[in-house]
Scaffold this motif. Structure first.
Motif, PDB file in Angstrom:
ATOM      1  N   ASP A 168     -10.483 -22.142 -13.414  1.00 26.63           N
ATOM      2  CA  ASP A 168     -11.431 -23.459 -13.381  1.00 26.63           C
ATOM      3  C   ASP A 168     -10.854 -24.650 -12.435  1.00 26.63           C
ATOM      4  O   ASP A 168      -9.480 -24.624 -12.338  1.00 26.63           O
ATOM      5  CB  ASP A 168     -11.178 -24.460 -14.883  1.00 26.63           C
ATOM      6  CG  ASP A 168     -12.646 -25.239 -15.563  1.00 26.63           C
ATOM      7  OD1 ASP A 168     -13.105 -25.326 -14.581  1.00 26.63           O
ATOM      8  OD2 ASP A 168     -12.720 -25.191 -16.546  1.00 26.63           O
ATOM      9  N   TYR A 169     -11.840 -25.341 -11.913  1.00 23.99           N
ATOM     10  CA  TYR A 169     -10.972 -27.191 -11.350  1.00 23.99           C
ATOM     11  C   TYR A 169     -11.810 -28.096 -12.561  1.00 23.99           C
ATOM     12  O   TYR A 169     -12.631 -28.309 -12.363  1.00 23.99           O
ATOM     13  CB  TYR A 169     -11.623 -27.072 -10.524  1.00 23.99           C
ATOM     14  CG  TYR A 169     -11.469 -25.965  -9.476  1.00 23.99           C
ATOM     15  CD1 TYR A 169     -10.334 -25.956  -8.560  1.00 23.99           C
ATOM     16  CD2 TYR A 169     -12.768 -24.937  -8.930  1.00 23.99           C
ATOM     17  CE1 TYR A 169     -10.561 -25.244  -7.380  1.00 23.99           C
ATOM     18  CE2 TYR A 169     -12.356 -24.327  -8.095  1.00 23.99           C
ATOM     19  CZ  TYR A 169     -11.461 -24.384  -7.315  1.00 23.99           C
ATOM     20  OH  TYR A 169     -10.838 -23.069  -6.183  1.00 23.99           O
ATOM     21  N   VAL A 170     -10.511 -28.789 -12.949  1.00 26.01           N
ATOM     22  CA  VAL A 170     -10.921 -29.872 -13.524  1.00 26.01           C
ATOM     23  C   VAL A 170     -10.100 -31.077 -13.614  1.00 26.01           C
ATOM     24  O   VAL A 170      -8.901 -31.546 -13.361  1.00 26.01           O
ATOM     25  CB  VAL A 170     -10.240 -29.222 -15.303  1.00 26.01           C
ATOM     26  CG1 VAL A 170      -9.997 -30.793 -16.252  1.00 26.01           C
ATOM     27  CG2 VAL A 170     -10.235 -28.546 -15.913  1.00 26.01           C
ATOM     28  N   GLN A 219      -6.928 -30.688 -10.808  1.00 27.62           N
ATOM     29  CA  GLN A 219      -6.012 -30.004 -11.795  1.00 27.62           C
ATOM     30  C   GLN A 219      -6.890 -29.070 -11.568  1.00 27.62           C
ATOM     31  O   GLN A 219      -7.752 -28.920 -11.696  1.00 27.62           O
ATOM     32  CB  GLN A 219      -5.730 -30.166 -13.469  1.00 27.62           C
ATOM     33  CG  GLN A 219      -4.922 -29.024 -13.930  1.00 27.62           C
ATOM     34  CD  GLN A 219      -5.103 -29.171 -15.473  1.00 27.62           C
ATOM     35  OE1 GLN A 219      -5.301 -29.231 -16.148  1.00 27.62           O
ATOM     36  NE2 GLN A 219      -2.932 -29.950 -16.022  1.00 27.62           N
TER      37      GLN A 219
END
Length: 361
Positions: free
Chosen positions: A201-203, A206
């Motif tokens: 994932d990309y948050v 991050q």
């Protein structure tokens, strides 16, 4: 299975060959060896173009066009690539003497075949784009239905956070910050693939990477990945500064344990992880700020590693109470001797320049 692996291209060749056989079954007297070779050749060349193996700069320029112009130009380009692929594969078939054709017959594209090749290419490219969007491993798990029912498993997680991204966005604007993040995420991708990690994932700023426990521990792959990413960024230090006015510094946290993995969602499916390990890894990454260290690893992971990669050293930081958690976590900082030497040299030069400036008054 990443784009650069032999396995990826073997699969693409096999799929192209299968569609070549299907074309023979649908429109001719049945599958033939030349038809299978045509399918493999056309399929692999079309995918190579789509993946930027050749004409990557041209494709980048196409993407910057307005939407309607891009769609028209992309369609024309795809037809041209298919026509060239037909001719190139025909030349190979003729050179091998497989088909009873003259050279002119072999390299002249069959117009009725182009719509079929276009349809097949559209299917292959669409599937690969979905695969890219959700990740190759996640895509395979969704297709196989591995996580239709929740599964308890052990995984190692790497949380990477770009330091200073908020300040950069405030100074340069959100669009410029997004360009920076896109470039950083792109630079991270290759080392993660090479060390068989999975970008989950990309948050915001991050990135969350994970490994099944055995794969991540094998050869200390999870630790090696962190420093491979840092070295990849270091190699382009001048380019980063020239383009963005800064060098991207990453904070990294490694932790692992048992999580529940499940397929979630209705309109949009994804594989998600549940459990305290995720929260603890996020808190450990936050501890990088408090300790002033760039790479932290929990004792739960470090103790299970057979050995650290060459040049990497661990420094015990003791037990820490992470934000929002009652339990203490034993934490270690990881450093690379090569990087420490570079930092020391930079500090010595800065101090020498300062003293020189003071001496000159």
């Amino acid at each position: 299975m990443s784009n650069g692996t032999v396995t990826f291209w073997i699969v693409i060749l096999a799929i192209g060959a299968a569609f070549g056989a299907l074309h023979g079954a649908l429109f001719n007297d049945g599958p033939t060896l030349p038809g299978i070779i045509y399918g493999a050749g056309i399929g692999s060349l079309v995918i190579a173009y789509e993946r930027g193996v050749f004409l990557a700069g041209y494709r980048d320029r196409l993407r910057r066009l307005p939407t309607l112009a891009y769609l028209a130009a992309a369609a024309v380009s795809s037809v041209l690539v298919i026509v060239v692929a037909m001719s190139a594969t025909g030349l190979l078939v003729w050179a091998l003497g497989i088909a009873d054709k003259t050279l002119a017959q072999a390299v002249t594209p069959k117009l009725p075949t182009i719509p079929f090749a276009m349809a097949v290419s559209l299917v292959l490219v669409s599937v690969l784009r979905v695969r890219d969007l959700i990740g190759a491993e996640t895509f395979a798990n969704l297709i196989l239905g591995r996580y239709h029912r929740p599964v308890s498993e052990e995984r190692i997680f790497l949380f990477l956070d770009l330091a200073g991204s908020t300040a950069y966005a405030e100074t340069h604007g959100d669009l410029a910050a997004q360009d920076l993040l896109k470039a950083v995420f792109s630079a991270i991708a290759e080392p993660v693939r090479r060390h068989r990690g999975q970008v989950d994932d990309y948050v915001g700023d991050q990135v969350i990477v994970s490994w099944p426990i055995a794969r991540g521990l094998d050869g200390a792959r999870c630790v090696a990945c962190v420093f491979a990413i840092r070295r990849a960024l270091d190699r382009d230090r001048k380019r980063w500064i020239a383009r963005f006015g800064l060098f991207p510094e990453l904070r990294a946290a490694l932790h692992g344990g048992t999580v529940v993995t499940a397929e979630v969602g209705v309109d949009r499916h994804k594989v998600a992880y549940f459990g305290d390990v995720m929260n603890a890894t996020a808190r450990l990454e936050g501890l990088c700020r408090d300790t002033g260290r760039s790479v932290l690893i929990s004792d739960a992971v470090l103790a299970r590693l057979p050995a650290l990669p060459d040049g990497v050293e661990a420094e015990a930081l003791g037990a820490h109470r992470l934000r929002g958690r009652s339990e203490m976590m034993v934490v270690h900082a990881l450093t690379e001797r090569r990087r420490l030497a570079l930092v020391d040299e930079t500090r010595r030069r800065a101090e020498a320049e300062r003293r020189y400036a003071v001496a000159r008054g």
